[in-house]
Design an enzyme around this catalytic site. Structure first.
Site, PDB file in Angstrom:
ATOM      1  N   LYS A 193       4.745   5.801  -1.389  1.00 13.20           N
ATOM      2  CA  LYS A 193       5.807   6.532  -0.493  1.00 13.20           C
ATOM      3  C   LYS A 193       6.244   7.777  -1.158  1.00 13.20           C
ATOM      4  O   LYS A 193       6.095   8.190  -2.091  1.00 13.20           O
ATOM      5  CB  LYS A 193       6.976   5.108  -0.055  1.00 13.20           C
ATOM      6  CG  LYS A 193       6.085   4.540   1.511  1.00 13.20           C
ATOM      7  CD  LYS A 193       7.297   3.422   2.067  1.00 13.20           C
ATOM      8  CE  LYS A 193       6.151   3.280   2.829  1.00 13.20           C
ATOM      9  NZ  LYS A 193       7.027   1.701   3.906  1.00 13.20           N
TER      10      LYS A 193
ATOM     11  N   ARG B 276       0.897  -4.320   0.686  1.00 15.42           N
ATOM     12  CA  ARG B 276       0.491  -3.117   1.795  1.00 15.42           C
ATOM     13  C   ARG B 276       0.547  -2.015   0.972  1.00 15.42           C
ATOM     14  O   ARG B 276       0.743  -1.243   0.734  1.00 15.42           O
ATOM     15  CB  ARG B 276       1.266  -3.566   2.810  1.00 15.42           C
ATOM     16  CG  ARG B 276       0.582  -2.558   3.406  1.00 15.42           C
ATOM     17  CD  ARG B 276       1.779  -2.137   5.529  1.00 15.42           C
ATOM     18  NE  ARG B 276       1.616  -1.634   6.157  1.00 15.42           N
ATOM     19  CZ  ARG B 276       1.353  -0.737   5.926  1.00 15.42           C
ATOM     20  NH1 ARG B 276       1.866   0.728   5.165  1.00 15.42           N
ATOM     21  NH2 ARG B 276       1.059   0.561   7.061  1.00 15.42           N
TER      22      ARG B 276
END
Ligand code: HH2
Length: 278
Positions: free
Chosen positions: A214, A248
């Site tokens: 991210k 994840r």
């Protein structure tokens, strides 16, 4: 308890043209299947199949298009491989089709707020569900997000959504919580959530963390999306140490290795580590 031992790894499979780090790579069902199988071989406990990007600024996708993207892959995974599948969607119709094809986990980034039929669907199935925190919606969530205390506010939100899901008939032992790294959060918010993740874990349900590749990792390392693997591992090591249960990630192998070492050092598995000269 959950059906997944801690630490569990959720491999990301985006069957989208526009996901932030792997958009377009797994749009074709064959490429998607191959990638799912290689993630399973690297140690993924389940594969999270998504047909709609939630990156900042993403435009919504129609139900028909989302079904067209995810169903061939989910059907093949269920039929041919028996690899556990999670469906990453906020649409009840997509979740329903995926569950009918063998998915056993619903990953709803709107925490049952996106589709009024989702809670009932999950309650009637025997699937697990992940409730994630997001401030606003993907199109606008990164427009100046503000909190007085991001961890307290995310925890309060997750407690409210947990209570809602239970009221709607979802058994509590099938519910997972996720602080929603990057969903309406600044760099500081993301770091504060990771640093104080134990406060989210203290709610009492297993916690999923989705830090993989991210933007906050790019901001700290200066790396482009595909080069954020090491930064992702670092974030997940911290999250594991703070009590997170499921991770994840796009890069399953390095995550699995890192979690094995952390688990043997500070996790539950220390008593199971073989005692020999190494
Ligand atoms: N992050 C993304 C998507 N789904 N689900 C959960 N539970 N937690 C997350 O942090 C999370 C999620 C965004 O990542 P990605 O799927 O790689 O990108 P995109 O939304 O652009 O497809």
């Amino acid at each position: 308890m959950t059906r997944f031992a801690r630490p569990a790894v959720m491999g990301v499979l985006n069957t989208t043209p526009d996901s932030f780090s792997d958009g377009g790579a797994f749009l074709a069902p064959d490429a998607a299947l191959e990638h799912a199988r290689s993630m399973a071989a690297e140690g993924a406990d389940l594969i999270d199949v998504g047909g709609e990007s939630t990156r900042p600024g993403a435009e919504p996708v129609s139900e028909a298009e989302e079904l067209r993207r995810v169903m061939p892959v989910i059907e093949a995974l269920g039929a041919d491989d028996g690899i556990p599948v999670s469906i990453d969607t906020s649409k009840a119709a997509v979740a329903q089709a995926a569950l009918a094809a063998g998915a056993t986990f619903v990953n709803d980034v709107t925490a049952l707020r996106g589709d009024a039929r989702m809670a009932g669907l999950v309650a009637e199935s025997d699937a697990d569900v992940c409730l994630m925190h997001m401030l606003g919606e993907p199109r606008t969530m990164q427009d100046d997000p503000r909190y007085d205390d991001v961890v307290a506010e995310v925890a309060a939100f997750l407690e409210e959504r947990l209570a809602f899901a239970v009221r709607q008939g979802v058994p509590e032992d099938r519910i997972w919580l996720d602080p929603g790294i990057g969903f309406g959060k600044t760099l500081r918010h993301n770091l504060e959530l990771l640093r104080r993740l134990d406060e989210i874990v203290a709610i009492g349900r297993p916690v999923v963390v989705g830090a993989s590749r991210k933007r906050f990792i790019g901001a700290l390392t200066g790396k482009a999306e595909q080069e954020r693997g090491a930064g992702t591992v670092a974030a997940n090591v911290i999250a594991y140490e703070r009590g997170a249960h499921m991770f994840r990630v796009h890069d399953v192998g390095p995550t699995r290795d890192a979690l094995a070492v952390v688990g043997a050092t500070v996790g539950e598995s220390i008593s199971e580590a073989p005692d020999r000269l190494e």
